[in-house]
Design an enzyme around this catalytic site. Structure first.
Site, PDB file in Angstrom:
ATOM      1  N   TYR A   1      -7.466  15.711  -8.036  1.00 30.58           N
ATOM      2  CA  TYR A   1      -6.747  14.959  -9.048  1.00 30.58           C
ATOM      3  C   TYR A   1      -5.719  15.833  -9.824  1.00 30.58           C
ATOM      4  CZ  TYR A   1      -5.612  11.430 -12.568  1.00 30.58           C
ATOM      5  OH  TYR A   1      -5.069  10.659 -13.582  1.00 30.58           O
TER       6      TYR A   1
ATOM      7  N   SER B   1      -0.144  12.718 -15.778  1.00 33.72           N
ATOM      8  CA  SER B   1      -1.563  12.963 -16.639  1.00 33.72           C
ATOM      9  C   SER B   1      -1.463  14.349 -17.416  1.00 33.72           C
ATOM     10  CB  SER B   1      -2.608  12.787 -15.548  1.00 33.72           C
ATOM     11  OG  SER B   1      -3.945  12.991 -16.307  1.00 33.72           O
TER      12      SER B   1
ATOM     13  N   ASN C   1       0.923  -1.165   0.163  1.00 35.28           N
ATOM     14  CA  ASN C   1      -0.136  -0.067  -0.083  1.00 35.28           C
ATOM     15  C   ASN C   1       0.952   1.275  -0.083  1.00 35.28           C
ATOM     16  OD1 ASN C   1      -1.631   2.234   0.378  1.00 35.28           O
ATOM     17  ND2 ASN C   1      -2.846   1.047   2.027  1.00 35.28           N
TER      18      ASN C   1
ATOM     19  N   ALA D   1      -4.962  18.887  -9.109  1.00 42.11           N
ATOM     20  CA  ALA D   1      -3.991  19.354  -8.462  1.00 42.11           C
ATOM     21  C   ALA D   1      -2.824  18.549  -8.191  1.00 42.11           C
ATOM     22  CB  ALA D   1      -4.433  20.155  -7.119  1.00 42.11           C
ATOM     23  N   SER D   2      -3.187  17.302  -7.721  1.00 38.89           N
ATOM     24  CA  SER D   2      -1.955  16.325  -7.561  1.00 38.89           C
ATOM     25  C   SER D   2      -1.258  15.958  -8.711  1.00 38.89           C
ATOM     26  CB  SER D   2      -2.736  15.048  -7.065  1.00 38.89           C
ATOM     27  OG  SER D   2      -3.349  14.248  -7.878  1.00 38.89           O
ATOM     28  N   LYS D   3      -1.654  15.930  -9.895  1.00 35.64           N
ATOM     29  CA  LYS D   3      -0.977  15.527 -11.199  1.00 35.64           C
ATOM     30  C   LYS D   3      -0.149  16.791 -11.465  1.00 35.64           C
ATOM     31  CE  LYS D   3      -2.196  11.327 -11.622  1.00 35.64           C
ATOM     32  NZ  LYS D   3      -1.178  10.045 -11.599  1.00 35.64           N
TER      33      LYS D   3
ATOM     34  N   ILE E   1      -6.848   7.037 -21.716  1.00 33.29           N
ATOM     35  CA  ILE E   1      -6.345   5.712 -21.931  1.00 33.29           C
ATOM     36  C   ILE E   1      -7.248   4.509 -21.506  1.00 33.29           C
ATOM     37  CG2 ILE E   1      -4.426   4.062 -21.973  1.00 33.29           C
ATOM     38  CD1 ILE E   1      -3.599   6.809 -22.954  1.00 33.29           C
TER      39      ILE E   1
HETATM   40  N1  LIG Z   1      -6.152   5.628 -17.821  1.00 36.17           N
HETATM   41  C1  LIG Z   1      -6.388   6.937 -17.842  1.00 36.17           C
HETATM   42  O1  LIG Z   1      -6.859   7.277 -18.822  1.00 36.17           O
HETATM   43  C2  LIG Z   1      -5.154   7.726 -17.286  1.00 36.17           C
HETATM   44  C3  LIG Z   1      -4.762   8.953 -17.684  1.00 36.17           C
HETATM   45  C4  LIG Z   1      -3.917   9.686 -17.313  1.00 36.17           C
HETATM   46  C5  LIG Z   1      -3.121   9.298 -16.090  1.00 36.17           C
HETATM   47  N2  LIG Z   1      -3.280   8.108 -15.744  1.00 36.17           N
HETATM   48  C6  LIG Z   1      -2.757   7.568 -14.474  1.00 36.17           C
HETATM   49  O2  LIG Z   1      -1.890   6.480 -14.741  1.00 36.17           O
HETATM   50  C7  LIG Z   1      -1.952   5.686 -13.629  1.00 36.17           C
HETATM   51  C8  LIG Z   1      -2.372   4.269 -13.730  1.00 36.17           C
HETATM   52  O3  LIG Z   1      -3.505   4.273 -14.180  1.00 36.17           O
HETATM   53  P1  LIG Z   1      -4.665   2.985 -14.625  1.00 36.17           P
HETATM   54  O4  LIG Z   1      -5.928   3.718 -15.568  1.00 36.17           O
HETATM   55  O5  LIG Z   1      -3.629   2.180 -15.309  1.00 36.17           O
HETATM   56  O6  LIG Z   1      -5.295   2.734 -13.499  1.00 36.17           O
HETATM   57  P2  LIG Z   1      -5.859   1.069 -12.984  1.00 36.17           P
HETATM   58  O7  LIG Z   1      -7.165   1.621 -11.736  1.00 36.17           O
HETATM   59  O8  LIG Z   1      -6.174   0.296 -13.918  1.00 36.17           O
HETATM   60  O9  LIG Z   1      -4.543   0.616 -12.190  1.00 36.17           O
HETATM   61  C9  LIG Z   1      -4.291   1.357 -10.850  1.00 36.17           C
HETATM   62  C10 LIG Z   1      -3.462   0.457 -10.066  1.00 36.17           C
HETATM   63  O10 LIG Z   1      -3.006   1.177  -8.885  1.00 36.17           O
HETATM   64  C11 LIG Z   1      -3.347   0.068  -7.844  1.00 36.17           C
HETATM   65  N3  LIG Z   1      -3.335   0.930  -6.547  1.00 36.17           N
HETATM   66  C12 LIG Z   1      -4.212   2.054  -6.291  1.00 36.17           C
HETATM   67  N4  LIG Z   1      -3.958   2.709  -4.840  1.00 36.17           N
HETATM   68  C13 LIG Z   1      -2.742   1.801  -4.662  1.00 36.17           C
HETATM   69  C14 LIG Z   1      -2.094   1.771  -3.530  1.00 36.17           C
HETATM   70  N5  LIG Z   1      -2.371   2.781  -2.465  1.00 36.17           N
HETATM   71  N6  LIG Z   1      -0.953   1.326  -3.217  1.00 36.17           N
HETATM   72  C15 LIG Z   1      -0.633   0.277  -4.270  1.00 36.17           C
HETATM   73  N7  LIG Z   1      -1.245   0.073  -5.252  1.00 36.17           N
HETATM   74  C16 LIG Z   1      -2.314   0.996  -5.470  1.00 36.17           C
HETATM   75  C17 LIG Z   1      -4.491  -0.373  -8.158  1.00 36.17           C
HETATM   76  O11 LIG Z   1      -4.531  -1.689  -7.014  1.00 36.17           O
HETATM   77  C18 LIG Z   1      -4.449  -0.848  -9.541  1.00 36.17           C
HETATM   78  O12 LIG Z   1      -3.795  -2.205  -9.804  1.00 36.17           O
HETATM   79  C19 LIG Z   1      -2.376   6.487 -12.681  1.00 36.17           C
HETATM   80  O13 LIG Z   1      -1.518   7.320 -11.867  1.00 36.17           O
HETATM   81  C20 LIG Z   1      -3.405   7.433 -13.192  1.00 36.17           C
HETATM   82  O14 LIG Z   1      -3.749   8.470 -12.585  1.00 36.17           O
HETATM   83  C21 LIG Z   1      -4.622   7.437 -16.480  1.00 36.17           C
END
Ligand SMILES: NC(=O)c1ccc[n+]([C@@H]2O[C@H](COP(=O)([O-])OP(=O)(O)OC[C@H]3O[C@@H](n4cnc5c(N)ncnc54)[C@H](O)[C@@H]3O)[C@@H](O)[C@H]2O)c1
Length: 245
Positions: free
Chosen positions: A155, A142, A62, A157-159, A188
């Protein structure tokens, strides 16, 4: 192979982009630490890498928990002896919640996972990278870290903060032989976005489609590899052109 013998920790590697990155890194010769809160998912990804001739280890973490983070780094060092690459990928979304509707608790959770964990992991791995004069960090930001309305208040602000932190550490530690860059994905297709994308149009994206997890994984391989050795502090959009219009 482009990541031959590099030891890479990828957080959030049980799902979505992290999973695609882990599998791609394994194919490129990296020893992959598949780190996730979802240990069953992480083990499935590690098994897939191992059964395809790669090398991987699943670690339950975590990323908001200090002891878990220390264990992730120690397990990697004990197993593989060094850490060459960290992909800070794990993150959560706020479902476009505006500021007035965001509770302090929601804000803190988003920041603890999306930003503070990256700071903590960086501080755990940097001393060894500095000592060896080698290492690379790839932060998954992001386009919500570039523009205003691709997420809610917390979100976005964090990114933006991930982008700022990436630039800061790149400026400070680059001279130690370390390169630190960020990827700014657009929309994505992953389990995180699956529901949202059912109804969302693509007409504001010049390429007129959403991205795929394996396309982001291709970019992560490039940024983790020595091919990008003159890149430091870059924030690379991968968004079909969304942020240029
Ligand atoms: N999908 C999109 O369109 C998109 C766009 C821009 C940025 N992002 C960023 O890309 C990254 C991955 O996104 P995704 O779409 O593959 O998400 P996803 O939800 O498919 O996967 C995220 C993974 O992170 C894990 N996770 C969450 N909280 C956790 C914690 N506290 N400790 C350990 N693991 C944890 C989850 O179990 C999961 O396996 C993220 O940082 C997201 O903000 C996603």
């Amino acid at each position: 192979m482009r990541l031959q013998d590099k030891v890479a920790i990828i957080t959030g590697a049980a799902s979505g982009m992290g999973k695609a990155e882990a599998i791609r890194f394994g194919k490129e010769g990296a020893k992959v630490v598949v780190a996730d809160l979802n240990i069953e998912g992480a083990e499935t990804v590690a098994q897939e890498i191992n059964s395809n001739g790669g090398e991987a280890l699943a670690v339950k973490v975590n990323i908001t928990d200090n002891a878990d983070l220390e264990n992730m780094v120690k397990t990697t060092m004990d197993t593989y002896g060094q850490i060459d690459v960290v992909v800070n990928n794990a993150g959560i979304f706020d479902k476009y919640t505006n500021s007035l509707e965001t509770t302090e608790q929601q804000w803190d959770l988003i920041f603890d996972i999306n930003l503070k964990a990256i700071f903590k992991i960086t501080n755990l791995v940097l001393p060894d990278m500095i000592e060896r004069g080698n290492g690379t960090i790839v932060n998954i930001a992001s386009i919500a870290g570039i523009v205003a309305q691709m997420g809610g208040a917390a979100y976005t602000a964090s990114k933006h903060a991930v982008v700022g932190y990436t630039k800061h550490i790149a400026a400070v530690y680059g001279s130690n032989g370390i390169k630190i860059n960020a990827i700014a994905p657009g929309t994505i297709r992953t389990p995180l976005t699956a529901d949202m994308l059912k109804t969302r149009p693509t007409d504001k994206i010049p390429l007129d489609r959403f991205g795929n997890d394996y396309e982001v994984a291709d970019l992560a391989v490039f940024l983790a590899s020595d091919e990008s050795k003159f890149m430091n502090g870059a924030v690379v959009p991968i968004d079909g052109g969304y942020t240029i219009v």
